[in-house]
Design an enzyme around this catalytic site. Structure first.
Site, PDB file in Angstrom:
ATOM      1  N   SER A 131       0.828  -1.202   0.000  1.00 47.33           N
ATOM      2  CA  SER A 131       0.000   0.000   0.000  1.00 47.33           C
ATOM      3  C   SER A 131       0.870   1.263   0.000  1.00 47.33           C
ATOM      4  CB  SER A 131      -0.958  -0.051   1.195  1.00 47.33           C
ATOM      5  OG  SER A 131      -1.894   0.990   1.157  1.00 47.33           O
TER       6      SER A 131
ATOM      7  N   ASP B 138      -9.460  -2.585  -6.277  1.00 44.75           N
ATOM      8  CA  ASP B 138      -8.630  -1.612  -5.577  1.00 44.75           C
ATOM      9  C   ASP B 138      -8.507  -0.377  -6.459  1.00 44.75           C
ATOM     10  OD1 ASP B 138      -6.717  -0.272  -4.071  1.00 44.75           O
ATOM     11  OD2 ASP B 138      -5.186  -1.831  -4.236  1.00 44.75           O
TER      12      ASP B 138
ATOM     13  N   HIS C 182      -5.025  -9.919  -9.023  1.00 41.47           N
ATOM     14  CA  HIS C 182      -5.886 -10.887  -8.345  1.00 41.47           C
ATOM     15  C   HIS C 182      -7.343 -10.445  -8.438  1.00 41.47           C
ATOM     16  CE1 HIS C 182      -2.565 -13.233  -6.744  1.00 41.47           C
ATOM     17  NE2 HIS C 182      -1.956 -12.093  -6.509  1.00 41.47           N
TER      18      HIS C 182
END
Length: 316
Positions: free
Chosen positions: A164, A260, A285
């Site tokens: 992150s 995301d 993913h």
């Protein structure tokens, strides 16, 4: 066809939170609330996972460029012969978390791979805006290279790694070390990193599915960059998506997550790295949001991610 959460991840979130949840429902610019929520949730989720008993922890100290003392925490597996080592930068948007909150996470990396880690307590925005976080990380890298022999580490086999916001700091560090001809870095290991201060326009396809929101992202980048955020003069050492040329960068292992808000910037960073002739491995993913494996650490997709991370670490 619309996006949706992986059923295993959704079930884990429902058990913990009652369903999908954003990190913090707070107005843009409210760092204090986000910091309190992120730190509390991270501590709760981390202790829910097994903590290995074969990893020893030692604390060291180095001095940043402005004279500030920085904590460096060394994790090593008992009985392992390291050779390689990882400099680790923790996540949480460059505004929250810290070395101690990642003790479990880092210990699990070390136990499963046998590779020792050095975690850097880089200072956080907004109290310490750019360039402080990446300069603190650079001080940690220099210390690790200078102390490699006494730690049993080959200075030619050092990787930088982060998740992150820490992944963004790690990527910025790799750029900075390249441009300064600093200690050589063998690999970047970037886990769904935060790379682009311009990621601020909501994607309708992700509505209701994200755990790190666009409001969170604006808050983090504003804390780091102030009024420069989104403008033409942002340094690539702060926002590595601004990288102009990837030639000469370390080889890359990148994870991106379908649900995301960092997905596209991460894919693009990997694409431009490969286009510059730098070896790059990218995994996207499906059906999972930011940092999902802290919630659903025993899900099938989390186990696949762990296997790939261990493989890459052992290959250093």
């Amino acid at each position: 066809m619309s996006f949706s959460w992986d059923p295993e991840v959704l079930a884990a979130a429902a058990e913990l939170f009652g369903g999908p949840v954003e990190i913090a429902a707070a107005p843009v610019g409210d760092v204090a609330t986000r910091r309190a929520v992120v730190d509390t949730v991270h501590a709760q989720l981390d202790v829910a996972q097994p903590v290995p008993d074969d990893v020893t922890i030692r604390d060291f100290e180095t001095t940043a460029g402005d004279g500030t003392k920085l904590l460096l925490r060394w994790y090593a597996k008992e009985g392992a012969r390291p050779g390689s080592a990882v400099l680790f930068l923790h996540g949480s948007g460059m505004i929250a978390s810290g070395v101690a909150l990642y003790d479990g996470t880092v210990s699990r990396f070390v136990s499963s791979s046998g590779v020792p880690f050095l975690s850097v307590e880089y200072r956080l925005a907004p109290e310490h805006p750019h360039p402080t976080p990446v300069e603190d990380a650079y001080a940690g890298l220099v210390w690790l290279a200078e102390h490699a022999e006494e730690l049993g580490v080959d200075p030619a086999r050092l990787a930088v790694m982060g998740d992150s916001g820490g992944g963004g700091v790690a990527a910025g560090l790799a750029l900075l070390a390249r441009d300064r001809s600093g200690p050589p870095i063998a690999r970047q290991i970037l886990l769904y990193p935060m790379l682009d201060d311009r990621t601020t326009s909501p994607d309708p396809a992700l509505a209701g599915l994200v755990t790190w929101s666009y409001e969170d992202n604006i808050t983090g980048w504003q804390a780091l960059l102030g009024d420069a955020r989104g403008g033409p003069d942002v340094s690539p050492y702060a926002a590595p998506a601004r990288m102009r040329d990837a030639a000469g960068m370390p080889s890359l292992y990148m994870e991106a997550l379908e649900l995301d808000i960092f997905r596209d910037e991460d894919i693009d960073y990997a694409r431009r790295t490969a286009a510059a002739g730098v070896p790059a491995e990218l995994h996207v993913h499906p059906s999972v949001p930011h940092a999902f494996e802290t919630i659903a650490f025993d899900s099938a997709v989390a186990r696949r991610m762990k296997a790939d991370r261990v493989r890459v670490l052992r290959a250093l």
